[in-house]
Design a protein around this motif. Structure first.
Motif, mmCIF file in Angstrom:
data_model
loop_
_atom_site.group_PDB
_atom_site.id
_atom_site.type_symbol
_atom_site.label_atom_id
_atom_site.label_comp_id
_atom_site.label_asym_id
_atom_site.label_seq_id
_atom_site.Cartn_x
_atom_site.Cartn_y
_atom_site.Cartn_z
ATOM 1 N N TRP A 7 -18.875 13.693 18.978
ATOM 2 C CA TRP A 7 -17.462 13.781 18.603
ATOM 3 C C TRP A 7 -16.951 15.216 18.705
ATOM 4 O O TRP A 7 -15.795 15.441 19.109
ATOM 5 N N ALA A 8 -17.808 16.196 18.373
ATOM 6 C CA ALA A 8 -17.400 17.594 18.436
ATOM 7 C C ALA A 8 -17.197 18.032 19.885
ATOM 8 O O ALA A 8 -16.213 18.714 20.216
ATOM 9 N N LEU A 9 -18.119 17.643 20.763
ATOM 10 C CA LEU A 9 -17.977 17.955 22.181
ATOM 11 C C LEU A 9 -16.718 17.312 22.747
ATOM 12 O O LEU A 9 -15.942 17.957 23.471
ATOM 13 N N PHE A 10 -16.498 16.039 22.421
ATOM 14 C CA PHE A 10 -15.312 15.331 22.904
ATOM 15 C C PHE A 10 -14.033 16.025 22.433
ATOM 16 O O PHE A 10 -13.058 16.150 23.189
ATOM 17 N N THR A 11 -14.034 16.490 21.186
ATOM 18 C CA THR A 11 -12.839 17.127 20.623
ATOM 19 C C THR A 11 -12.521 18.437 21.330
ATOM 20 O O THR A 11 -11.352 18.725 21.635
ATOM 21 N N VAL A 12 -13.528 19.258 21.593
ATOM 22 C CA VAL A 12 -13.305 20.539 22.267
ATOM 23 C C VAL A 12 -12.776 20.315 23.691
ATOM 24 O O VAL A 12 -11.850 20.998 24.144
ATOM 25 N N ILE A 13 -13.353 19.343 24.397
ATOM 26 C CA ILE A 13 -12.870 19.031 25.749
ATOM 27 C C ILE A 13 -11.417 18.560 25.690
ATOM 28 O O ILE A 13 -10.572 18.969 26.502
ATOM 29 N N ALA A 14 -11.105 17.693 24.708
ATOM 30 C CA ALA A 14 -9.746 17.190 24.564
ATOM 31 C C ALA A 14 -8.764 18.314 24.271
ATOM 32 O O ALA A 14 -7.659 18.349 24.822
ATOM 33 N N ALA A 15 -9.163 19.249 23.414
ATOM 34 C CA ALA A 15 -8.277 20.363 23.065
ATOM 35 C C ALA A 15 -7.988 21.241 24.276
ATOM 36 O O ALA A 15 -6.853 21.690 24.478
ATOM 37 N N ALA A 16 -8.997 21.491 25.105
ATOM 38 C CA ALA A 16 -8.798 22.303 26.302
ATOM 39 C C ALA A 16 -7.863 21.601 27.289
ATOM 40 O O ALA A 16 -6.935 22.214 27.837
ATOM 41 N N ALA A 17 -8.079 20.296 27.501
ATOM 42 C CA ALA A 17 -7.219 19.543 28.417
ATOM 43 C C ALA A 17 -5.800 19.447 27.879
ATOM 44 O O ALA A 17 -4.818 19.523 28.641
ATOM 45 N N GLN A 18 -5.670 19.313 26.573
ATOM 46 C CA GLN A 18 -4.339 19.211 25.982
ATOM 47 C C GLN A 18 -3.569 20.518 26.111
ATOM 48 O O GLN A 18 -2.349 20.520 26.288
ATOM 49 N N THR A 19 -4.264 21.631 26.022
ATOM 50 C CA THR A 19 -3.603 22.929 26.194
ATOM 51 C C THR A 19 -3.005 23.037 27.592
ATOM 52 O O THR A 19 -1.859 23.484 27.763
ATOM 53 N N ALA A 20 -3.767 22.618 28.583
ATOM 54 C CA ALA A 20 -3.261 22.633 29.962
ATOM 55 C C ALA A 20 -2.068 21.704 30.117
ATOM 56 O O ALA A 20 -1.072 22.042 30.770
ATOM 57 N N ARG A 21 -2.150 20.524 29.509
ATOM 58 C CA ARG A 21 -1.040 19.577 29.599
ATOM 59 C C ARG A 21 0.202 20.115 28.910
ATOM 60 O O ARG A 21 1.319 19.993 29.419
#
Length: 297
Positions: A7-21
């Motif tokens: 869940w922690a790995l998924f969250t960090v990846i999501a946060a990075a992708a969301q910043t780009a979006r």
């Protein structure tokens, strides 16, 4: 890596992708307006969500989940709240810098913890509560600008805080929808995302056809950047939903504060907005809070 840390790995990846979006949507707001830029993430994200569900079904051999009566109220709450949250966030970005706007919206974890306790029965340990408060304090330090006054300074704050509240309701709604389904977490989270995006894309398309048809034409004309924003939005949402399937909404949204760190990088390297000593202090508190969160879980 065990499932307990996924869940922690998924969250960090999501946060990075969301910043780009978010950065892409900020640019699209200038040509498409708030409603148009909001619609882009849902309309262009939906096809990618369908591809993800199909890929999971083919690779795993799993059948699609069957939505039950409990699923629909949760997913509708999540979808509607996210539309409002995104629109409010983009409106706030028109008033203040990219990183400050993201900071305002990230007052969300405290609200998520409260709503999660009330609506989902997800209890908060003292250490997790401390992590949430310290990380949120870091966001507040970054948001506060000494000497600022006037209506213009209150408007982005109000918009950002309202956006954070709507994002909190969205997180609770989607986690509730995921929990209502039976099946393996990859499938139920991806299926919930696809249904949510279908509802959002459909609702906003109907609204724009009714009120602002010219925006739909402008969206199609800006399909190249819109496609990228949609892809990054779908990528971010996929990992958010995977994280929600494995951990409480409060834990996920607190760790999601690393997005503020990513936003600071975008603000510096893309938009040329320098970090102040106050920003560094806020970032330090966020990091401390995140470390405590990971220790608590």
């Amino acid at each position: 890596m065990t499932e307990g840390w996924l869940w922690a790995l998924f969250t960090v990846i999501a946060a990075a992708a969301q910043t780009a979006r978010n950065a892409m949507q900020r640019e699209l707001t200038a040509t498409l307006g708030t409603a148009g830029a909001t619609h882009v993430r849902f309309l262009f994200g939906f096809p990618f969500a369908l591809i993800a569900v199909a890929a999971i079904a083919i690779v795993s051999g799993q059948k699609l989940p069957v939505p039950n009566a409990a699923f629909w109220p949760w997913v509708i709450l999540g979808a509607a709240s996210q539309i409002l949250a995104t629109g409010l966030m983009l409106a706030a970005m028109g008033e203040r810098s990219f990183v400050v706007t993201i900071a305002y919206t990230k007052t969300e974890p405290i609200q998520v913890a409260l709503f999660g306790l009330i609506f989902l029965g997800e209890h908060i340990t003292p250490l997790l509560a401390a992590a949430i408060l310290i990380a949120t304090a870091g966001v507040m330090v970054m948001s506060f600008k000494p000497g600022a006054s006037g209506t213009r300074d209150w408007k982005p704050a109000a918009l950002g805080l309202a956006s954070g509240a709507m994002f909190a309701f969205s997180a609770i709604g989607f986690r509730g929808a995921i929990r209502a389904l039976d099946g393996q977490f990859f499938m139920v989270s991806s299926f919930t995302l696809a249904v949510g995006l279908a509802l959002q894309a459909g609702a906003l398309t109907l609204y724009l056809m009714w009120r602002e048809r010219a925006i739909l034409t402008a969206i199609l004309q800006s399909w190249r950047p819109s496609m990228f924003a949609g892809f990054m939005g779908a990528l971010a949402s996929t990992f958010w939903f995977l994280a929600f399937a494995l951990a409480t909404a409060a834990a996920v949204r607190t760790l999601a504060l690393v997005e503020v760190l990513f936003a600071q990088g975008v603000s510096l390297f893309v938009f040329g907005q320098k970090a102040s000593a106050r920003d560094v202090m806020g970032i330090s508190l966020i990091v401390i809070g995140v470390v405590l969160l990971l220790w608590a879980t």
